[in-house]
Motif scaffolding. Structure first.
Motif, PDB file in Angstrom:
ATOM      1  N   HIS A   1      35.858  34.936  42.736  1.00 34.54           N
ATOM      2  CA  HIS A   1      36.653  34.592  41.557  1.00 34.54           C
ATOM      3  C   HIS A   1      36.327  33.232  40.943  1.00 34.54           C
ATOM      4  O   HIS A   1      36.991  32.812  40.008  1.00 34.54           O
ATOM      5  CB  HIS A   1      38.144  34.601  41.917  1.00 34.54           C
ATOM      6  CG  HIS A   1      38.740  35.975  42.029  1.00 34.54           C
ATOM      7  ND1 HIS A   1      38.584  36.939  41.059  1.00 34.54           N
ATOM      8  CD2 HIS A   1      39.510  36.550  42.992  1.00 34.54           C
ATOM      9  CE1 HIS A   1      39.241  38.040  41.416  1.00 34.54           C
ATOM     10  NE2 HIS A   1      39.798  37.835  42.596  1.00 34.54           N
TER      11      HIS A   1
ATOM     12  N   ASP B   1      41.859  44.011  40.324  1.00 35.88           N
ATOM     13  CA  ASP B   1      40.726  43.156  39.943  1.00 35.88           C
ATOM     14  C   ASP B   1      39.539  43.323  40.900  1.00 35.88           C
ATOM     15  O   ASP B   1      38.510  42.672  40.731  1.00 35.88           O
ATOM     16  CB  ASP B   1      41.157  41.682  39.846  1.00 35.88           C
ATOM     17  CG  ASP B   1      41.817  41.172  41.117  1.00 35.88           C
ATOM     18  OD1 ASP B   1      42.471  41.965  41.819  1.00 35.88           O
ATOM     19  OD2 ASP B   1      41.673  39.972  41.415  1.00 35.88           O
ATOM     20  N   HIS B   2      39.678  44.198  41.873  1.00 34.09           N
ATOM     21  CA  HIS B   2      38.592  44.477  42.820  1.00 34.09           C
ATOM     22  C   HIS B   2      38.134  45.935  42.741  1.00 34.09           C
ATOM     23  O   HIS B   2      36.985  46.242  43.045  1.00 34.09           O
ATOM     24  CB  HIS B   2      39.045  44.159  44.255  1.00 34.09           C
ATOM     25  CG  HIS B   2      39.341  42.705  44.448  1.00 34.09           C
ATOM     26  ND1 HIS B   2      38.516  41.864  45.164  1.00 34.09           N
ATOM     27  CD2 HIS B   2      40.344  41.921  43.971  1.00 34.09           C
ATOM     28  CE1 HIS B   2      39.020  40.627  45.131  1.00 34.09           C
ATOM     29  NE2 HIS B   2      40.119  40.641  44.414  1.00 34.09           N
TER      30      HIS B   2
ATOM     31  N   ASP C   1      39.338  37.766  48.537  1.00 35.84           N
ATOM     32  CA  ASP C   1      40.514  36.941  48.223  1.00 35.84           C
ATOM     33  C   ASP C   1      40.980  36.071  49.387  1.00 35.84           C
ATOM     34  O   ASP C   1      42.048  35.484  49.329  1.00 35.84           O
ATOM     35  CB  ASP C   1      41.665  37.840  47.745  1.00 35.84           C
ATOM     36  CG  ASP C   1      41.481  38.249  46.299  1.00 35.84           C
ATOM     37  OD1 ASP C   1      40.602  37.671  45.622  1.00 35.84           O
ATOM     38  OD2 ASP C   1      42.202  39.147  45.830  1.00 35.84           O
TER      39      ASP C   1
END
Ligand SMILES: [Zn+2]
Length: 296
Positions: free
Chosen positions: A273, A123-124, A228
């Motif tokens: 996020h 997701d990065h 994160d």
């Protein structure tokens, strides 16, 4: 050159001569329990209501930094190399996406000079590569160097049973083979490396051993891209630490240090996020509880 529509311009922060844009690569849904760790659902569901499969809405907000005529992209989002099954599992929505975000600034992937991957989770780094005309994968940003910690690439190349689901070789093998990685040798936690004028990366540990954050400094102010370490605004509360984290107590230590400094220096915090808040400052209550003030 694509036309710029002012109505869709991404939110922007100016730090001296440096411009910082918050882009979008759409949204996904991730398991709420995994996202908030030991915090009970009864608490986290107040700020992040889950769907019928316990998934919470999760934004994908890469950052574009413009400094000294360079375009620096922090994270490449989810990308679009996803099969139907996983599109469904993660409820991937990319009507808003990185390509459109860049186009709204009059930029194409060719204009990106530096990519910073805080780490190589899908997701990065999912947009690191695209399919080339002959079917193989190639760098999605053909003029860019990709900055990542060397230890992170090593972990991605040799995942274990706990970490394997977070990595897709397609996100980094073509970059490695094309020798486009600028690998940062493992230094002390917090030691800064300058990526461009006013733009620094530093390894923190916590989420995994070699995640790096980004610090942007200009005009007497500083912004931090939290990746994160604090994925959503709810993670500003100390016990909110994702179950994904390999070293949660390390995350806690880093969070405390980041928040203390951010409050003292009125730093801007960027959440990768959070679906409702991208940039905020933080202050501490009398009891020491962090309180966010949303900018956008
Ligand atoms: Zn993430």
């Amino acid at each position: 050159m694509k036309k710029t529509n002012p109505a869709t311009l991404p939110p922007c922060l100016t730090l001296g001569d440096i411009k910082v844009f918050s882009l979008s690569d759409g949204t996904i849904r991730l398991d709420g329990g995994a996202m908030f760790g030991v915090v009970p659902r009864a608490l986290w569901s107040k700020t992040n209501p889950p769907d019928d499969k316990n998934r919470v809405l999760t934004a994908i907000n890469p950052m574009l930094i413009q400094t000294e005529g360079k375009n620096i992209l922090v994270e490449t989002g989810m990308g679009d190399r996803w099969d139907e099954k996983r599109r469904e599992i993660f409820v991937i929505k990319r009507e808003e996406n990185l390509t459109k975000s860049l186009a709204s600034l009059g930029l194409t992937p060719e204009d990106v000079d530096i990519v910073i991957n805080t780490h190589l989770h899908f997701d990065h780094a999912g947009g690191n590569t695209v399919e080339g005309p002959s079917g193989g994968l190639r760098a999605a940003f053909p003029g860019a160097r990709y900055i990542v910690q060397s230890g992170e690439l090593a972990c991605a190349l040799e995942p274990n049973e706990r970490t394997r689901a977070s990595y897709r070789p397609g996100d980094f093998m073509a970059i490695k083979e094309g020798r486009r990685f600028d690998l940062v040798e493992r230094g002390e936690v917090g030691a800064e490396t300058e990526a461009a004028e006013g733009v620094f990366i530093f390894r923190t540990g916590g989420h995994n051993s070699d995640i790096q954050l980004v610090k942007i400094t200009g005009g007497g102010r500083t912004a931090i891209f939290l990746s994160d370490i604090m994925p959503m605004s709810a993670h500003i509360n100390y016990p909110y630490i994702a179950a994904y984290d390999l070293f949660p107590l390390e995350t806690l230590r880093v969070k405390k240090a980041l928040i203390k400094k951010a409050a003292a220096e009125q730093r801007y915090l960027f959440f990768y996020h959070d679906p409702n808040l991208r940039c905020a400052t933080v202050s501490l209550s009398e009891k020491g509880k962090p309180i966010l003030k949303k900018l956008f």
